[in-house]
Design a protein around this motif. Structure first.
Motif, PDB file in Angstrom:
ATOM      1  N   SER A   1      13.786   1.014 -10.835  1.00 22.75           N
ATOM      2  CA  SER A   1      13.306   0.354  -9.609  1.00 22.75           C
ATOM      3  C   SER A   1      12.430   1.303  -8.816  1.00 22.75           C
ATOM      4  CB  SER A   1      14.470  -0.163  -8.774  1.00 22.75           C
ATOM      5  OG  SER A   1      15.076   0.895  -8.128  1.00 22.75           O
ATOM      6  N   GLU A   2      12.768   2.625  -8.911  1.00 23.83           N
ATOM      7  CA  GLU A   2      11.918   3.595  -8.230  1.00 23.83           C
ATOM      8  C   GLU A   2      10.508   3.566  -8.819  1.00 23.83           C
ATOM      9  OE1 GLU A   2      13.330   7.526  -8.333  1.00 23.83           O
ATOM     10  OE2 GLU A   2      12.408   8.034  -6.418  1.00 23.83           O
ATOM     11  N   LYS A   3      10.498   3.452 -10.193  1.00 23.09           N
ATOM     12  CA  LYS A   3       9.186   3.404 -10.866  1.00 23.09           C
ATOM     13  C   LYS A   3       8.411   2.171 -10.380  1.00 23.09           C
ATOM     14  CE  LYS A   3       7.962   3.464 -15.496  1.00 23.09           C
ATOM     15  NZ  LYS A   3       8.569   3.288 -16.794  1.00 23.09           N
ATOM     16  N   GLN A   4       9.185   1.065 -10.316  1.00 17.42           N
ATOM     17  CA  GLN A   4       8.534  -0.184  -9.849  1.00 17.42           C
ATOM     18  C   GLN A   4       7.920   0.000  -8.471  1.00 17.42           C
ATOM     19  OE1 GLN A   4      11.346  -3.317  -9.699  1.00 17.42           O
ATOM     20  NE2 GLN A   4      11.146  -3.795 -11.868  1.00 17.42           N
ATOM     21  N   HIS A   5       8.723   0.665  -7.624  1.00 12.22           N
ATOM     22  CA  HIS A   5       8.243   0.895  -6.268  1.00 12.22           C
ATOM     23  C   HIS A   5       6.963   1.690  -6.280  1.00 12.22           C
ATOM     24  CE1 HIS A   5      11.313  -1.077  -4.285  1.00 12.22           C
ATOM     25  NE2 HIS A   5      12.308  -0.194  -4.533  1.00 12.22           N
ATOM     26  N   SER A   6       6.982   2.762  -7.104  1.00 10.87           N
ATOM     27  CA  SER A   6       5.784   3.609  -7.067  1.00 10.87           C
ATOM     28  C   SER A   6       4.590   2.843  -7.651  1.00 10.87           C
ATOM     29  CB  SER A   6       6.015   4.957  -7.749  1.00 10.87           C
ATOM     30  OG  SER A   6       6.463   4.738  -9.032  1.00 10.87           O
ATOM     31  N   GLU A   7       4.916   1.953  -8.659  1.00 14.77           N
ATOM     32  CA  GLU A   7       3.821   1.138  -9.196  1.00 14.77           C
ATOM     33  C   GLU A   7       3.239   0.247  -8.098  1.00 14.77           C
ATOM     34  OE1 GLU A   7       5.276   0.739 -13.727  1.00 14.77           O
ATOM     35  OE2 GLU A   7       5.181  -1.113 -12.559  1.00 14.77           O
ATOM     36  N   ARG A   8       4.175  -0.359  -7.363  1.00 19.50           N
ATOM     37  CA  ARG A   8       3.735  -1.230  -6.259  1.00 19.50           C
ATOM     38  C   ARG A   8       2.910  -0.435  -5.257  1.00 19.50           C
ATOM     39  NH1 ARG A   8       8.680  -4.555  -5.033  1.00 19.50           N
ATOM     40  NH2 ARG A   8       8.832  -3.459  -3.099  1.00 19.50           N
ATOM     41  N   ASP A   9       3.396   0.793  -5.039  1.00 19.22           N
ATOM     42  CA  ASP A   9       2.710   1.698  -4.120  1.00 19.22           C
ATOM     43  C   ASP A   9       1.270   1.916  -4.539  1.00 19.22           C
ATOM     44  OD1 ASP A   9       4.572   4.425  -2.673  1.00 19.22           O
ATOM     45  OD2 ASP A   9       3.535   2.677  -1.839  1.00 19.22           O
ATOM     46  N   SER A  10       1.134   2.204  -5.862  1.00 20.13           N
ATOM     47  CA  SER A  10      -0.233   2.527  -6.316  1.00 20.13           C
ATOM     48  C   SER A  10      -1.123   1.276  -6.258  1.00 20.13           C
ATOM     49  CB  SER A  10      -0.225   3.183  -7.694  1.00 20.13           C
ATOM     50  OG  SER A  10       0.478   2.372  -8.562  1.00 20.13           O
ATOM     51  N   THR A  11      -0.515   0.091  -6.562  1.00 17.40           N
ATOM     52  CA  THR A  11      -1.327  -1.140  -6.447  1.00 17.40           C
ATOM     53  C   THR A  11      -1.840  -1.286  -5.019  1.00 17.40           C
ATOM     54  OG1 THR A  11       0.477  -2.048  -7.724  1.00 17.40           O
ATOM     55  CG2 THR A  11      -1.315  -3.563  -7.168  1.00 17.40           C
ATOM     56  N   ARG A  12      -0.904  -1.042  -4.053  1.00 13.46           N
ATOM     57  CA  ARG A  12      -1.305  -1.167  -2.654  1.00 13.46           C
ATOM     58  C   ARG A  12      -2.398  -0.177  -2.331  1.00 13.46           C
ATOM     59  NH1 ARG A  12       1.664  -5.517  -1.172  1.00 13.46           N
ATOM     60  NH2 ARG A  12       3.773  -5.287  -1.846  1.00 13.46           N
ATOM     61  N   ALA A  13      -2.227   1.056  -2.811  1.00 18.16           N
ATOM     62  CA  ALA A  13      -3.234   2.092  -2.526  1.00 18.16           C
ATOM     63  C   ALA A  13      -4.585   1.638  -3.064  1.00 18.16           C
ATOM     64  CB  ALA A  13      -2.812   3.407  -3.155  1.00 18.16           C
ATOM     65  N   GLU A  14      -4.504   1.037  -4.283  1.00 14.25           N
ATOM     66  CA  GLU A  14      -5.730   0.562  -4.922  1.00 14.25           C
ATOM     67  C   GLU A  14      -6.403  -0.495  -4.021  1.00 14.25           C
ATOM     68  OE1 GLU A  14      -6.875   1.820  -7.815  1.00 14.25           O
ATOM     69  OE2 GLU A  14      -8.620   0.620  -7.229  1.00 14.25           O
ATOM     70  N   GLU A  15      -5.545  -1.406  -3.547  1.00 14.84           N
ATOM     71  CA  GLU A  15      -6.047  -2.485  -2.679  1.00 14.84           C
ATOM     72  C   GLU A  15      -6.685  -1.903  -1.422  1.00 14.84           C
ATOM     73  OE1 GLU A  15      -4.321  -6.519  -0.654  1.00 14.84           O
ATOM     74  OE2 GLU A  15      -3.063  -5.454  -2.110  1.00 14.84           O
ATOM     75  N   LEU A  16      -6.006  -0.890  -0.897  1.00 16.00           N
ATOM     76  CA  LEU A  16      -6.503  -0.211   0.296  1.00 16.00           C
ATOM     77  C   LEU A  16      -7.882   0.392   0.044  1.00 16.00           C
ATOM     78  CD1 LEU A  16      -5.015   0.140   2.980  1.00 16.00           C
ATOM     79  CD2 LEU A  16      -4.550   2.482   2.298  1.00 16.00           C
ATOM     80  N   ARG A  17      -7.963   1.054  -1.092  1.00 21.70           N
ATOM     81  CA  ARG A  17      -9.255   1.702  -1.446  1.00 21.70           C
ATOM     82  C   ARG A  17     -10.342   0.652  -1.520  1.00 21.70           C
ATOM     83  NH1 ARG A  17      -6.495   5.458  -4.202  1.00 21.70           N
ATOM     84  NH2 ARG A  17      -6.320   4.274  -6.121  1.00 21.70           N
TER      85      ARG A  17
END
Ligand SMILES: Nc1ncnc2c1ncn2[C@@H]1O[C@H](COP(=O)(O)OP(=O)(O)OP(=O)(O)O)[C@@H](O)[C@H]1O
Ligand SMILES: Cc1ncsc1CCO
Length: 808
Positions: free
Chosen positions: A603-619
């Motif tokens: 689930s931590e991995k999932q979170h970090s994946e979600r994190d990176s998707t968000r970062a991507e969206e932000l970029r």
């Protein structure tokens, strides 16, 4: 000190100024023997003086000598305030007298003393005085334009006598304090300390008023005041109702001739005989206030031979002390008087009763009896209640509550003043209800013998208008003073009310807000509000509870079997098998925990994946914003260019128009003889002009379209920017939440790892049965604790839910 000693000597007291500790004991013993009193004045103080003040206070207390404290300049320095308080703490003080600042300082409220002078009106210290009087069980006096006397039970009387110039004489207040001590010593036993203090103020105030009449300033006032204290004579201020009139006659050879007298009252030219007196002595009473007394005397043995002598004296006034008490009682609205009741003239067992006089009724009460059980009450009617003063006895009177005989009482008052007060008070309250002001005025300003006729000149002479005006003026000042005090109280109360209202609405506001928040949290239970979270926690708690209960049971079973021991042949008995099973169970548990951990890691991995998707969206959003900004710049450039070409066109247009105008002018000038060449040129120019105008119109349309376009783009860009900012904020918020979640999961992870290590360690020590057992027991205890905790949590959560539901 000099002023105090001289003032006391002048009024007839015997002062002694003593301060050495060595002589105080003896001096106070003498004062005790003489039934005197002591005034402790802290005006001049140093450590030695302070010691002697305290010694004097202690000695007075021990010997029962009344003492007065003057806390001179308390509040000016802390040494003075502390000294005053320490003296009061010794106890036994009868009267504390200070100005408003001093009293407030002793009470611990700010008095703002200006040296030894007060900066406040005396009414400002009333609350402080009441507090001190109750605390030290002594009378507290506040001096000033209005002097106040406060009893330990909080009753207040006041005195308005005095002159402002007294504030320009040092030690005037100190002298009043020492006069209070003199009055405490001289007062009859049935007078209270408060009465002694009040009379001291009245006495001092009246003397100062008389002294000021022929004073040019503080110096002569000081001298005249001492003279007035010495010459004090109420008679000089007018005839009072407390006086005794005696008619006497002597024969030519000096023998006293017995007289038979008739006594009459006269108001104006109207006379009425006073019934029941024929003696040569007459005691004026409350009945005579405002009247003149006429005495008609005849020599007893020669009634007809010697004729009748007549004299007239008056008008009589209410003596200042009774007047002051009456004013105080009338303004407070009620009072009680102890009286002795005689059923008939020779009643051998008179009863002690009380008369309660209020502005609504008069009541005769048996003081010891239960409330209402033994009392006779009479509200004011046109003729009742009435008081008939005894013509010869100074304390007797008859109180008639109605015409019924059982409501007529023969009383004896405690004193002459007390009887006069009862009579005047009942008459005042009666008059308030039954005599209209217009009636009183018409009676005052007409001849009572000839109703309706105006006052005769003689009557006007009888009225001392100057004195009447003075009295009314003073009364007015007093009333205005009281009114101001009341207004001040009302103002403060209003301010307090406003403050309280503001506080209340603030509190209501914050409560409403809190309630609304709770509502919001409670309502969307399905969306995971607080209530839902609490429900879930309860649910989890319950599940854990039953799981732990099961485990507990299992462990208990295992323990029992363990205690039953291995088989008799030393081979693998049931216990050994059980241990093997335990190990097996532990292994399974370990495997389960590992799976949980990897799930958590997952689930931590999932979170970090979600994190990176968000970062991507932000970029991406940031990229969008940048490209929009660039586009905006391009557009702005285009607009600038458009504006420039528009300017150029306008310039061209103006130029062409100028040429055309010139040509037209030329045409007009040479109009008839216009050459064809000329006309051609004109036509050409006109065409050019038309072209330019067309071109201009076209360009104008383009510019307008461009403007519109630019505006639209701008709006679109702004809304996109707004959306991007919001999305950005949301993302940041979500990221914060996720970070918190991550931290929680990693703590959980660490805890699980620690538990795992512990479980593995326990599993390795199979050989040490005792240790294993112990560990198991501890674990069982821990789990039990956990279960209990969860149960408690569950309970408190349920309570909270209930409360929230109720608040909703
Ligand atoms: N403004 C005033 N108008 C009329 N009389 C006043 C006024 N101020 C004081 N007095 C009179 O002076 C008396 C002494 O009161 P005051 O409050 O001045 O004492 P004090 O400040 O303790 O004086 P001191 O410190 O000089 O001994 C009062 O009892 C009152 O009769
Ligand atoms: C002026 C002064 N200073 C200390 S005592 C006193 C007299 C007035 O109370």
């Amino acid at each position: 000190m000099d002023f105090m000693a001289n003032g006391l000597l002048a009024l007839g007291a015997s002062p002694a100024m003593v301060h050495a500790v060595e002589e105080l004991e003896q001096a106070i013993s003498v004062v005790a023997d003489l039934h005197g009193a002591v005034s402790i004045n802290i005006g001049t103080l140093d450590p030695k003086w302070i010691e002697s003040f305290k010694f004097a206070a202690r000695t007075c207390k021990a010997k029962g000598v009344p003492w007065v404290l003057d806390p001179v300049a308390a509040g000016f320095t802390s040494l003075r305030t502390t000294t005053a308080t320490e003296l009061l703490d010794i106890g036994g003080c009868s009267v504390l007298r200070g100005n408003a600042s001093e009293i407030m300082a002793v009470a611990g409220t700010t008095g703002d003393a200006k040296g030894v002078d007060s900066t406040k009106g005396s009414d400002a210290a009333l609350k402080a005085a009441k507090g001190l009087a109750a605390k030290y069980k002594c009378v507290v006096c506040i001096s000033g334009a209005l002097d106040f006397v406060v009893t330990p039970s909080g009753q207040v009387s006041s005195c308005a006598h005095g002159v402002e110039m007294l504030t320009k004489i040092t030690a005037a207040g100190c002298l009043v304090s020492s006069i209070i001590a003199a009055f405490l010593a001289a007062k009859p036993r049935d007078f209270s300390d408060a009465e002694a203090a009040l009379y001291a103020f009245i006495y001092f105030g009246i003397c100062s008023e008389a002294a000021s009449q022929n004073s040019q300033g503080p110096g002569s006032l000081r001298l005249n005041l001492i003279d007035q204290l010495y010459n004090f004579d109420l008679e000089q201020l007018g005839l009072c109702q407390t006086g005794v009139l005696v008619a006497s006659a002597r024969s030519a050879d000096g023998r006293t001739l017995p007289l038979v007298c008739r006594w009459l009252r006269r108001i104006g030219s109207h006379t009425v005989e006073i019934p029941g007196i024929s003696s040569s002595m007459y005691h004026a009473s409350a009945d005579d206030v405002g009247m003149q007394i006429i005495c008609l005397a005849e020599v007893e043995q020669h009634r007809s031979a010697m004729g009748i002598a007549q004299s007239c004296i008056g008008p009589f006034e209410l003596d200042p002390i009774t007047r002051m008490s009456l004013e105080n009682i009338v303004s407070s609205g009620a009072s009680r008087f102890p009286v002795r009741h005689f059923r008939d003239q020779n009643d051998p067992h008179p009863r002690d009763l009380q008369i309660h006089v209020t502005q609504d009724h008069v009541k005769v009460v048996h003081p010891g009896a239960e409330r209402g059980s033994n009392e006779v009450l009479a509200p004011y009617s046109a003729d009742f209640p009435k008081v008939i003063i005894h013509p010869t006895d100074t304390c007797k009177f008859r109180l008639e509550l109605s015409e019924e005989q059982d409501k007529v009482f023969h009383f004896v008052a405690l004193s002459r003043t007390s009887r006069d007060l009862i009579a005047l008070l009942i008459r005042t309250f009666h008059a308030r209800q039954y005599v209209a002001t217009s009636f009183v005025l018409s009676r005052l300003y007409q001849d009572p013998a000839r109703p309706g006729a105006p006052l005769t000149t003689t009557l006007v002479q009888d009225f001392d208008l100057q004195r009447l005006a003075d009295r009314l003026g003073k009364e007015l000042d007093r009333t205005v003073g009281q009114l101001e005090a009341v207004e001040r109280v009302v103002r403060t109360s209003n301010n307090e009310k406003r403050e309280l209202q503001a506080q209340l609405s603030e509190t209501i506001g914050s409560y409403t807000e809190a309630i609304e928040q709770l509502h919001q949290q409670l309502a969307p239970a399905a969306k995971g509000g607080v209530a839902a979270a609490l429900q879930l926690q309860i649910h989890d708690g319950r599940a854990l509870h039953s799981k732990l209960q099961l485990e507990l049971q299992e462990l208990r079973q295992r323990l029992d079997e363990e205690q039953r021991g291995t088989g008799p042949d030393g081979t693998d008995g049931p216990a050994a098998q059980m241990r093997a099973r335990t190990i097996e169970a532990y292994r399974a548990e370990i495997a389960k925990l590992r799976a949980q951990i990897s799930a958590l890691a997952g689930s931590e991995k999932q979170h970090s994946e979600r994190d990176s998707t968000r970062a991507e969206e932000l970029r991406r959003l940031r990229g969008d914003v940048d490209s929009l900004s660039r586009e905006k710049e391009g557009l702005e450039r285009m607009v600038a260019e458009g504006a420039k070409s528009k300017d150029d066109l306008i310039e061209n247009f103006l130029y062409a128009k100028g040429c055309l105008d010139k040509l037209q002018l030329a045409c007009i000038e040479k109009s008839p003889a216009c050459s064809p060449e000329h006309e051609r040129q004109v036509a050409q120019l006109r065409e050019t002009y038309n072209q330019v105008v067309d071109e201009r119109n076209r360009l104008m349309i383009r510019v307008e379209a461009l403007d519109k376009d630019r505006e639209k783009q701008k709006q679109f860009r702004e809304s996109t920017l707004e959306k991007a900012t919001q999305a950005n904020a949301r993302l940041l918020e979500e990221r914060d939440k996720l970070e918190k979640e991550k931290a929680r999961v990693s703590t959980l992870y660490q805890q699980t790892m620690a538990m795992l290590a512990h479980s593995a360690a326990s599993a390795d020590y199979e050989a040490e049965d005792e240790a294993v057992l112990q560990a198991l027991r501890e674990e069982v205890a821990k789990k039990r604790e956990l279960v209990q905790k969860k149960e408690q949590e569950g309970e408190s959560l349920r309570q909270r839910l209930k409360k929230l539901a109720m608040a909703g």
